[in-house]
Design a protein around this motif. Structure first.
Motif, PDB file in Angstrom:
ATOM      1  N   ALA A  12      74.081  25.958  33.191  1.00 39.56           N
ATOM      2  CA  ALA A  12      75.567  26.915  33.102  1.00 39.56           C
ATOM      3  C   ALA A  12      76.502  26.376  33.984  1.00 39.56           C
ATOM      4  CB  ALA A  12      74.948  28.234  33.268  1.00 39.56           C
ATOM      5  N   VAL A  13      77.631  26.324  33.643  1.00 37.97           N
ATOM      6  CA  VAL A  13      78.752  26.060  34.410  1.00 37.97           C
ATOM      7  C   VAL A  13      79.375  27.516  34.861  1.00 37.97           C
ATOM      8  CG1 VAL A  13      80.953  25.084  34.574  1.00 37.97           C
ATOM      9  CG2 VAL A  13      79.225  23.961  33.143  1.00 37.97           C
ATOM     10  N   VAL A  14      79.233  27.836  36.254  1.00 36.59           N
ATOM     11  CA  VAL A  14      79.500  29.083  36.640  1.00 36.59           C
ATOM     12  C   VAL A  14      80.970  28.747  37.604  1.00 36.59           C
ATOM     13  CG1 VAL A  14      78.895  30.782  38.283  1.00 36.59           C
ATOM     14  CG2 VAL A  14      77.227  29.598  36.781  1.00 36.59           C
ATOM     15  N   SER A  15      81.983  29.546  37.554  1.00 39.24           N
ATOM     16  CA  SER A  15      83.065  29.536  38.293  1.00 39.24           C
ATOM     17  C   SER A  15      83.505  30.713  38.816  1.00 39.24           C
ATOM     18  CB  SER A  15      84.217  29.122  37.150  1.00 39.24           C
ATOM     19  OG  SER A  15      83.962  27.933  36.795  1.00 39.24           O
ATOM     20  N   TRP A  16      84.287  30.756  40.110  1.00 32.73           N
ATOM     21  CA  TRP A  16      84.497  31.898  40.683  1.00 32.73           C
ATOM     22  C   TRP A  16      85.693  31.740  41.730  1.00 32.73           C
ATOM     23  CZ3 TRP A  16      80.259  28.849  41.535  1.00 32.73           C
ATOM     24  CH2 TRP A  16      80.319  28.243  42.768  1.00 32.73           C
ATOM     25  N   ASN A  17      86.193  32.936  42.309  1.00 31.36           N
ATOM     26  CA  ASN A  17      87.464  32.798  43.051  1.00 31.36           C
ATOM     27  C   ASN A  17      86.623  32.786  44.554  1.00 31.36           C
ATOM     28  OD1 ASN A  17      89.469  32.589  41.197  1.00 31.36           O
ATOM     29  ND2 ASN A  17      89.431  34.888  40.852  1.00 31.36           N
ATOM     30  N   PRO A  18      87.346  32.109  45.551  1.00 34.21           N
ATOM     31  CA  PRO A  18      86.814  32.252  46.970  1.00 34.21           C
ATOM     32  C   PRO A  18      86.974  33.541  47.480  1.00 34.21           C
ATOM     33  CG  PRO A  18      88.856  30.963  46.764  1.00 34.21           C
ATOM     34  CD  PRO A  18      88.483  31.303  45.259  1.00 34.21           C
ATOM     35  N   PRO A  19      86.153  34.026  48.349  1.00 34.13           N
ATOM     36  CA  PRO A  19      86.517  35.406  48.842  1.00 34.13           C
ATOM     37  C   PRO A  19      87.964  35.514  49.387  1.00 34.13           C
ATOM     38  CG  PRO A  19      84.954  34.255  50.279  1.00 34.13           C
ATOM     39  CD  PRO A  19      85.229  33.262  48.972  1.00 34.13           C
ATOM     40  N   SER A  20      88.231  36.781  49.561  1.00 38.31           N
ATOM     41  CA  SER A  20      89.574  36.903  50.120  1.00 38.31           C
ATOM     42  C   SER A  20      89.546  36.755  51.778  1.00 38.31           C
ATOM     43  CB  SER A  20      90.237  38.309  49.709  1.00 38.31           C
ATOM     44  OG  SER A  20      89.199  39.407  50.021  1.00 38.31           O
ATOM     45  N   ASP A  21      88.510  37.089  52.458  1.00 38.06           N
ATOM     46  CA  ASP A  21      88.263  37.239  53.723  1.00 38.06           C
ATOM     47  C   ASP A  21      86.976  35.924  53.923  1.00 38.06           C
ATOM     48  OD1 ASP A  21      87.908  37.495  56.510  1.00 38.06           O
ATOM     49  OD2 ASP A  21      87.157  39.488  56.213  1.00 38.06           O
ATOM     50  N   ASP A  22      87.479  34.945  54.724  1.00 39.78           N
ATOM     51  CA  ASP A  22      86.465  34.044  55.140  1.00 39.78           C
ATOM     52  C   ASP A  22      85.827  34.139  56.392  1.00 39.78           C
ATOM     53  OD1 ASP A  22      88.355  33.001  56.872  1.00 39.78           O
ATOM     54  OD2 ASP A  22      88.824  31.350  55.887  1.00 39.78           O
ATOM     55  N   GLY A  23      85.928  35.378  57.080  1.00 38.44           N
ATOM     56  CA  GLY A  23      85.368  35.684  58.216  1.00 38.44           C
ATOM     57  C   GLY A  23      86.017  34.788  59.612  1.00 38.44           C
ATOM     58  N   GLY A  24      87.035  33.881  59.262  1.00 38.55           N
ATOM     59  CA  GLY A  24      87.694  33.321  60.328  1.00 38.55           C
ATOM     60  C   GLY A  24      87.166  31.791  60.327  1.00 38.55           C
ATOM     61  N   ALA A  25      86.490  31.517  59.365  1.00 38.49           N
ATOM     62  CA  ALA A  25      86.114  29.905  59.516  1.00 38.49           C
ATOM     63  C   ALA A  25      86.209  29.527  57.820  1.00 38.49           C
ATOM     64  CB  ALA A  25      84.508  29.926  59.842  1.00 38.49           C
ATOM     65  N   PRO A  26      86.339  28.076  57.735  1.00 36.40           N
ATOM     66  CA  PRO A  26      86.716  27.890  56.247  1.00 36.40           C
ATOM     67  C   PRO A  26      85.426  27.820  55.671  1.00 36.40           C
ATOM     68  CG  PRO A  26      87.568  26.272  58.017  1.00 36.40           C
ATOM     69  CD  PRO A  26      86.849  27.271  58.726  1.00 36.40           C
ATOM     70  N   ILE A  27      85.655  28.013  54.389  1.00 31.05           N
ATOM     71  CA  ILE A  27      84.235  27.936  53.349  1.00 31.05           C
ATOM     72  C   ILE A  27      83.650  26.495  53.525  1.00 31.05           C
ATOM     73  CG2 ILE A  27      83.280  28.470  51.424  1.00 31.05           C
ATOM     74  CD1 ILE A  27      84.148  30.945  52.752  1.00 31.05           C
ATOM     75  N   THR A  28      82.229  26.547  53.852  1.00 28.50           N
ATOM     76  CA  THR A  28      81.544  25.181  53.474  1.00 28.50           C
ATOM     77  C   THR A  28      80.493  25.018  52.394  1.00 28.50           C
ATOM     78  OG1 THR A  28      80.048  25.648  55.204  1.00 28.50           O
ATOM     79  CG2 THR A  28      81.792  24.879  56.219  1.00 28.50           C
ATOM     80  N   GLY A  29      80.413  25.963  51.858  1.00 31.40           N
ATOM     81  CA  GLY A  29      79.540  25.838  50.614  1.00 31.40           C
ATOM     82  C   GLY A  29      79.271  27.128  50.145  1.00 31.40           C
ATOM     83  N   TYR A  30      78.484  27.214  48.822  1.00 30.88           N
ATOM     84  CA  TYR A  30      78.115  28.472  48.143  1.00 30.88           C
ATOM     85  C   TYR A  30      76.930  28.534  47.818  1.00 30.88           C
ATOM     86  CZ  TYR A  30      83.129  29.681  47.843  1.00 30.88           C
ATOM     87  OH  TYR A  30      84.421  29.741  47.883  1.00 30.88           O
ATOM     88  N   THR A  31      76.077  29.417  47.805  1.00 31.49           N
ATOM     89  CA  THR A  31      74.860  29.756  47.063  1.00 31.49           C
ATOM     90  C   THR A  31      75.156  30.425  45.699  1.00 31.49           C
ATOM     91  OG1 THR A  31      73.614  29.818  49.218  1.00 31.49           O
ATOM     92  CG2 THR A  31      72.567  30.942  47.463  1.00 31.49           C
ATOM     93  N   VAL A  32      74.537  29.889  44.740  1.00 31.41           N
ATOM     94  CA  VAL A  32      74.627  30.529  43.423  1.00 31.41           C
ATOM     95  C   VAL A  32      73.367  31.068  42.798  1.00 31.41           C
ATOM     96  CG1 VAL A  32      75.416  30.351  41.095  1.00 31.41           C
ATOM     97  CG2 VAL A  32      76.556  29.077  42.664  1.00 31.41           C
ATOM     98  N   THR A  33      73.044  32.244  42.487  1.00 30.70           N
ATOM     99  CA  THR A  33      71.723  32.887  42.222  1.00 30.70           C
ATOM    100  C   THR A  33      71.660  33.348  40.736  1.00 30.70           C
ATOM    101  OG1 THR A  33      71.330  33.750  44.443  1.00 30.70           O
ATOM    102  CG2 THR A  33      69.896  34.424  42.914  1.00 30.70           C
ATOM    103  N   PRO A  34      70.911  32.893  40.076  1.00 34.15           N
ATOM    104  CA  PRO A  34      70.908  33.123  38.698  1.00 34.15           C
ATOM    105  C   PRO A  34      70.140  34.408  38.634  1.00 34.15           C
ATOM    106  CG  PRO A  34      69.477  31.273  38.862  1.00 34.15           C
ATOM    107  CD  PRO A  34      70.180  31.682  40.085  1.00 34.15           C
ATOM    108  N   TYR A  35      70.221  35.487  37.603  1.00 32.80           N
ATOM    109  CA  TYR A  35      69.055  36.716  37.481  1.00 32.80           C
ATOM    110  C   TYR A  35      69.035  36.685  36.063  1.00 32.80           C
ATOM    111  CZ  TYR A  35      70.758  38.597  41.935  1.00 32.80           C
ATOM    112  OH  TYR A  35      70.538  38.609  43.275  1.00 32.80           O
ATOM    113  N   VAL A  36      67.939  37.066  35.627  1.00 27.73           N
ATOM    114  CA  VAL A  36      67.079  37.481  34.473  1.00 27.73           C
ATOM    115  C   VAL A  36      66.934  38.751  34.613  1.00 27.73           C
ATOM    116  CG1 VAL A  36      65.566  36.894  32.454  1.00 27.73           C
ATOM    117  CG2 VAL A  36      66.296  35.089  34.009  1.00 27.73           C
ATOM    118  N   GLY A  37      67.969  39.673  33.774  1.00 30.15           N
ATOM    119  CA  GLY A  37      67.765  41.183  33.924  1.00 30.15           C
ATOM    120  C   GLY A  37      68.275  41.437  35.510  1.00 30.15           C
ATOM    121  N   PHE A  38      67.298  42.287  36.107  1.00 26.25           N
ATOM    122  CA  PHE A  38      67.712  42.357  37.451  1.00 26.25           C
ATOM    123  C   PHE A  38      66.907  41.528  38.344  1.00 26.25           C
ATOM    124  CE2 PHE A  38      69.128  46.238  35.264  1.00 26.25           C
ATOM    125  CZ  PHE A  38      70.448  46.269  35.653  1.00 26.25           C
TER     126      PHE A  38
END
Length: 92
Positions: A12-38
């Protein structure tokens, strides 16, 4: 921010917007978790600030949702809202 996703053959190709608050440091990566049901499936971590990634190893004919977490020097952020469901297809 909620993710969007579209299914492909075993992926699957997954897209998202970066968070509005980066906690004061640039984003260096993301974790993507798939779910089947819950039920969370194996997460994939990307060492990239790109907000579109391809998740592989999915089962064709299965319905998935995805949640995202940003990573930076401040730590790992909270989960995004889940994407709408997408079904993997057996066609490329």
């Amino acid at each position: 921010t909620a993710a969007s996703a579209y299914g492909r053959h075993s992926s699957a190709v997954v897209s998202w917007n970066p968070p509005s608050d980066d906690g004061g440091a640039p984003i260096t990566g993301y974790t993507v978790t798939p779910y089947v049901g819950f039920t969370a499936q194996t997460a994939t971590t990307f060492s990239s600030a790109d907000t579109t990634q391809t998740i592989t190893g999915l089962t064709n004919g299965t319905q998935y949702r995805f949640r995202i977490r940003a990573i930076n020097a401040a730590g790992t952020g909270p989960f995004s809202t889940a994407s709408a469901s997408t079904i993997q297809t057996s066609l490329e």
